[in-house]
Scaffold this motif. Structure first.
Motif, PDB file in Angstrom:
ATOM      1  N   THR A  45      88.403  29.613   3.522  1.00  0.00           N
ATOM      2  CA  THR A  45      88.299  30.279   2.227  1.00  0.00           C
ATOM      3  C   THR A  45      87.133  31.257   2.161  1.00  0.00           C
ATOM      4  O   THR A  45      86.946  31.918   1.134  1.00  0.00           O
ATOM      5  N   GLY A  46      86.329  31.349   3.229  1.00  0.00           N
ATOM      6  CA  GLY A  46      85.288  32.370   3.278  1.00  0.00           C
ATOM      7  C   GLY A  46      83.868  31.880   3.192  1.00  0.00           C
ATOM      8  O   GLY A  46      82.949  32.674   2.962  1.00  0.00           O
ATOM      9  N   LYS A  47      83.621  30.593   3.388  1.00  0.00           N
ATOM     10  CA  LYS A  47      82.259  30.056   3.263  1.00  0.00           C
ATOM     11  C   LYS A  47      81.320  30.671   4.311  1.00  0.00           C
ATOM     12  O   LYS A  47      80.255  31.185   3.975  1.00  0.00           O
ATOM     13  N   THR A  48      81.739  30.593   5.564  1.00  0.00           N
ATOM     14  CA  THR A  48      80.907  31.142   6.640  1.00  0.00           C
ATOM     15  C   THR A  48      80.830  32.655   6.550  1.00  0.00           C
ATOM     16  O   THR A  48      79.776  33.256   6.818  1.00  0.00           O
ATOM     17  N   THR A  49      81.925  33.281   6.159  1.00  0.00           N
ATOM     18  CA  THR A  49      81.945  34.739   6.014  1.00  0.00           C
ATOM     19  C   THR A  49      80.933  35.198   4.974  1.00  0.00           C
ATOM     20  O   THR A  49      80.195  36.169   5.189  1.00  0.00           O
ATOM     21  N   LEU A  50      80.881  34.504   3.841  1.00  0.00           N
ATOM     22  CA  LEU A  50      79.901  34.849   2.811  1.00  0.00           C
ATOM     23  C   LEU A  50      78.478  34.740   3.353  1.00  0.00           C
ATOM     24  O   LEU A  50      77.631  35.596   3.082  1.00  0.00           O
ATOM     25  N   ALA A  51      78.229  33.697   4.103  1.00  0.00           N
ATOM     26  CA  ALA A  51      76.896  33.511   4.673  1.00  0.00           C
ATOM     27  C   ALA A  51      76.553  34.657   5.623  1.00  0.00           C
ATOM     28  O   ALA A  51      75.416  35.156   5.641  1.00  0.00           O
ATOM     29  N   ARG A  52      77.526  35.107   6.401  1.00  0.00           N
ATOM     30  CA  ARG A  52      77.259  36.205   7.339  1.00  0.00           C
ATOM     31  C   ARG A  52      77.040  37.525   6.609  1.00  0.00           C
ATOM     32  O   ARG A  52      76.239  38.359   7.039  1.00  0.00           O
ATOM     33  N   ILE A  53      77.774  37.737   5.525  1.00  0.00           N
ATOM     34  CA  ILE A  53      77.553  38.948   4.722  1.00  0.00           C
ATOM     35  C   ILE A  53      76.139  38.941   4.150  1.00  0.00           C
ATOM     36  O   ILE A  53      75.445  39.967   4.136  1.00  0.00           O
ATOM     37  N   ILE A  54      75.711  37.782   3.683  1.00  0.00           N
ATOM     38  CA  ILE A  54      74.337  37.649   3.179  1.00  0.00           C
ATOM     39  C   ILE A  54      73.342  37.969   4.286  1.00  0.00           C
ATOM     40  O   ILE A  54      72.334  38.649   4.074  1.00  0.00           O
ATOM     41  N   ALA A  55      73.634  37.490   5.501  1.00  0.00           N
ATOM     42  CA  ALA A  55      72.746  37.722   6.639  1.00  0.00           C
ATOM     43  C   ALA A  55      72.592  39.212   6.935  1.00  0.00           C
ATOM     44  O   ALA A  55      71.512  39.679   7.320  1.00  0.00           O
ATOM     45  N   GLU A  56      73.680  39.966   6.740  1.00  0.00           N
ATOM     46  CA  GLU A  56      73.649  41.393   7.051  1.00  0.00           C
ATOM     47  C   GLU A  56      72.784  42.186   6.068  1.00  0.00           C
ATOM     48  O   GLU A  56      72.247  43.227   6.416  1.00  0.00           O
ATOM     49  N   GLN A  57      72.673  41.718   4.815  1.00  0.00           N
ATOM     50  CA  GLN A  57      71.981  42.528   3.827  1.00  0.00           C
ATOM     51  C   GLN A  57      70.651  41.961   3.351  1.00  0.00           C
ATOM     52  O   GLN A  57      69.937  42.604   2.598  1.00  0.00           O
ATOM     53  N   THR A  58      70.297  40.772   3.800  1.00  0.00           N
ATOM     54  CA  THR A  58      69.025  40.202   3.348  1.00  0.00           C
ATOM     55  C   THR A  58      67.859  40.710   4.181  1.00  0.00           C
ATOM     56  O   THR A  58      68.005  41.040   5.358  1.00  0.00           O
ATOM     57  N   LYS A  59      66.700  40.768   3.549  1.00  0.00           N
ATOM     58  CA  LYS A  59      65.478  41.134   4.275  1.00  0.00           C
ATOM     59  C   LYS A  59      64.810  39.888   4.861  1.00  0.00           C
ATOM     60  O   LYS A  59      63.830  39.983   5.576  1.00  0.00           O
ATOM     61  N   SER A  60      65.359  38.738   4.558  1.00  0.00           N
ATOM     62  CA  SER A  60      64.829  37.498   5.114  1.00  0.00           C
ATOM     63  C   SER A  60      65.320  37.314   6.548  1.00  0.00           C
ATOM     64  O   SER A  60      66.314  37.914   6.965  1.00  0.00           O
ATOM     65  N   VAL A  61      64.629  36.453   7.271  1.00  0.00           N
ATOM     66  CA  VAL A  61      65.095  36.082   8.611  1.00  0.00           C
ATOM     67  C   VAL A  61      66.212  35.055   8.437  1.00  0.00           C
ATOM     68  O   VAL A  61      66.018  34.030   7.771  1.00  0.00           O
ATOM     69  N   PHE A  62      67.364  35.335   8.986  1.00  0.00           N
ATOM     70  CA  PHE A  62      68.547  34.493   8.806  1.00  0.00           C
ATOM     71  C   PHE A  62      68.729  33.621  10.044  1.00  0.00           C
ATOM     72  O   PHE A  62      68.851  34.128  11.157  1.00  0.00           O
ATOM     73  N   VAL A  63      68.727  32.301   9.857  1.00  0.00           N
ATOM     74  CA  VAL A  63      68.853  31.356  10.972  1.00  0.00           C
ATOM     75  C   VAL A  63      70.113  30.507  10.767  1.00  0.00           C
ATOM     76  O   VAL A  63      70.164  29.701   9.830  1.00  0.00           O
ATOM     77  N   PRO A  64      71.132  30.685  11.601  1.00  0.00           N
ATOM     78  CA  PRO A  64      72.347  29.870  11.463  1.00  0.00           C
ATOM     79  C   PRO A  64      72.294  28.623  12.347  1.00  0.00           C
ATOM     80  O   PRO A  64      71.827  28.668  13.480  1.00  0.00           O
ATOM     81  N   LEU A  65      72.742  27.508  11.795  1.00  0.00           N
ATOM     82  CA  LEU A  65      72.864  26.264  12.553  1.00  0.00           C
ATOM     83  C   LEU A  65      74.212  25.628  12.239  1.00  0.00           C
ATOM     84  O   LEU A  65      74.716  25.746  11.130  1.00  0.00           O
TER      85      LEU A  65
END
Length: 419
Positions: free
Chosen positions: A64-84
């Motif tokens: 339904t897009g849970k991981t996709t939403l997280a990746r979109i956030i990763a692309e536009q955030t200025k924070s360091v994005f760490v996936p586990l």
């Protein structure tokens, strides 16, 4: 040298990754569905576009897009994005990530967003390890889960995060994604599909049989197209069905859908809708549910919702349980069908259920009253001398009803069972 190899690996994976991975939306503009949650002007969308990411949990069915939403956030955030991934990362790795996040905040003033896929798979200790850094704001948590967070995520952690519910994608949403994959020449099947015909009815069928799971629908389409071996041809309805093998049933024997489905079965029988009851029973059995579990629930229903209105329901339900035990699936599905249909059509009464709850309340609210002397068992001479059994009227000796009290004096005249 290793960086060159890593770059080559990433490039190769991008080309050979499954279609669902290649077609994963990269921006909000490409994202399909969940308009109520992340449509233009919604609270979450506004927060994410301003890079004000709160700690949150995405809860929803697969695809339904849970991981996709997280990746979109990763692309536009200025924070360091760490996936586990909770299936692969343990407590040691989590502690390393937490330490790095603390150092990053102290030395560089940078925020860290930790994305934990399938967070429900982490145990209490792993979830508890997140609490201090999330509470202090050193790290922002984004969790993704297919399970009910109320059951699977610690209350303390859950209180520090917003839960956003993602709904199943509609057939129209799935159709949009399938059409996009068929024409996309860079990431989709555009080049392959130039030699392949997929008629609209076949795509519609696939869009309606994926249970709102975009990943499952795209995987089935890719399998059917590649099954032609690069030759010109047509992806037929039979080819799609073969790629699916069977309907993808949204079900988890230990999770949310397990309880949703048994609740639907119980309430359908209570509402005397035999067709609906049989449907939910079938959904559970075809998804791999233990038939004995279903049979036990039907036995409970026979007493809870039918009871003395039709005592035969309990007999039939117990017989169905025994038959399931002896015969097993798939043969015992008919025995369960018989029991469920009978219970759904039977006259209903919850008098037994109501009576027992009233009894429980009296027991909880009152002291353990002694058994009245006249109905005690006088098994010794001393007991007889103390009055055990004195004045008891042996009912078979009387041709008419006996005026005799059996409850403790404090509960005299109490009625539990409605006539």
């Amino acid at each position: 040298m290793s960086s060159l190899f890593d770059h080559k690996l990433a490039k190769d994976l991008k080309k050979t990754a499954p279609l669902a991975e290649r077609m994963r939306p990269r921006t909000f503009a490409e994202f399909v569905g969940q308009e109520r949650l992340i449509g233009k002007g919604t609270l979450l969308r506004s927060l994410l576009e301003r890079d004000e990411v709160p700690s949150m949990v995405f809860w929803g069915p697969p695809g339904t897009g849970k991981t996709t939403l997280a990746r979109i956030i990763a692309e536009q955030t200025k924070s360091v994005f760490v996936p586990l991934s909770a299936t692969a990362a343990g407590l040691a790795e989590l502690r390393r990530v937490i330490q790095e996040a603390e150092d990053r905040r102290k030395l560089l003033g940078q925020r860290t967003i930790l994305f934990v896929d399938e967070i429900h798979r982490w145990n209490k200790g792993q979830q508890d390890a997140l609490l201090p850094t999330v509470e202090q704001g050193i790290m922002t948590l984004i969790g993704a889960t297919t399970e009910n967070p109320s059951f699977e995520i610690n209350a303390a952690l859950l209180s520090r995060a917003r839960v956003f519910v993602l709904e199943q994608l509609t057939p129209a949403d799935i159709r949009t994604l399938l059409d996009r994959a068929l024409v996309d020449r860079e990431r989709g099947l555009g080049l392959v599909a130039e030699q392949v015909t997929v008629d609209s009815a076949t795509v519609d069928f696939l869009a309606h049989t994926g249970n709102g799971d975009a990943r499952a629908a795209l995987t089935a389409l890719e399998t059917a197209v590649l099954g032609l071996g690069g030759k010109k041809g047509e992806v037929t309805l039979a080819g799609i069905k073969d790629a699916l093998q069977k309907t993808h049933l949204l079900y988890d024997r230990a999770g949310e859908e397990h309880y949703n489905s048994i609740s639907a079965l119980h309430k359908s029988m209570r509402g005397s809708d035999a067709d609906a009851a049989l449907y939910w029973m079938g959904r559970m059995l075809e998804a791999g549910e233990d038939p004995l579990y279903v049979a036990r629930r039907v036995i409970r229903f026979a007493s809870e919702d039918i009871g003395l209105a039709d005592p035969q329901a309990l007999t039939l339900s117990v017989a169905a349980y025994q038959a399931c035990h002896w015969v097993g699936m798939p043969e015992c599905s008919l025995m369960l069908t018989e029991a469920v249909a009978y219970c759904a059509r039977a006259k209903k009464s919850n008098a037994l259920y109501t009576a027992y709850h009233a009894i429980k309340k009296d027991i909880a609210d009152n002291p353990p009253y002694p058994v009245p002397l006249h109905i005690r068992n006088a098994s010794t001479g001393l007991m007889k001398d103390l009055g055990y059994g004195k004045g008891y009227k042996y009912n078979p000796d009387f041709s008419e009803s006996v005026d005799q009290e059996y409850l403790p004096d404090a509960l005299r005249g109490r009625k539990y069972l409605e006539e």
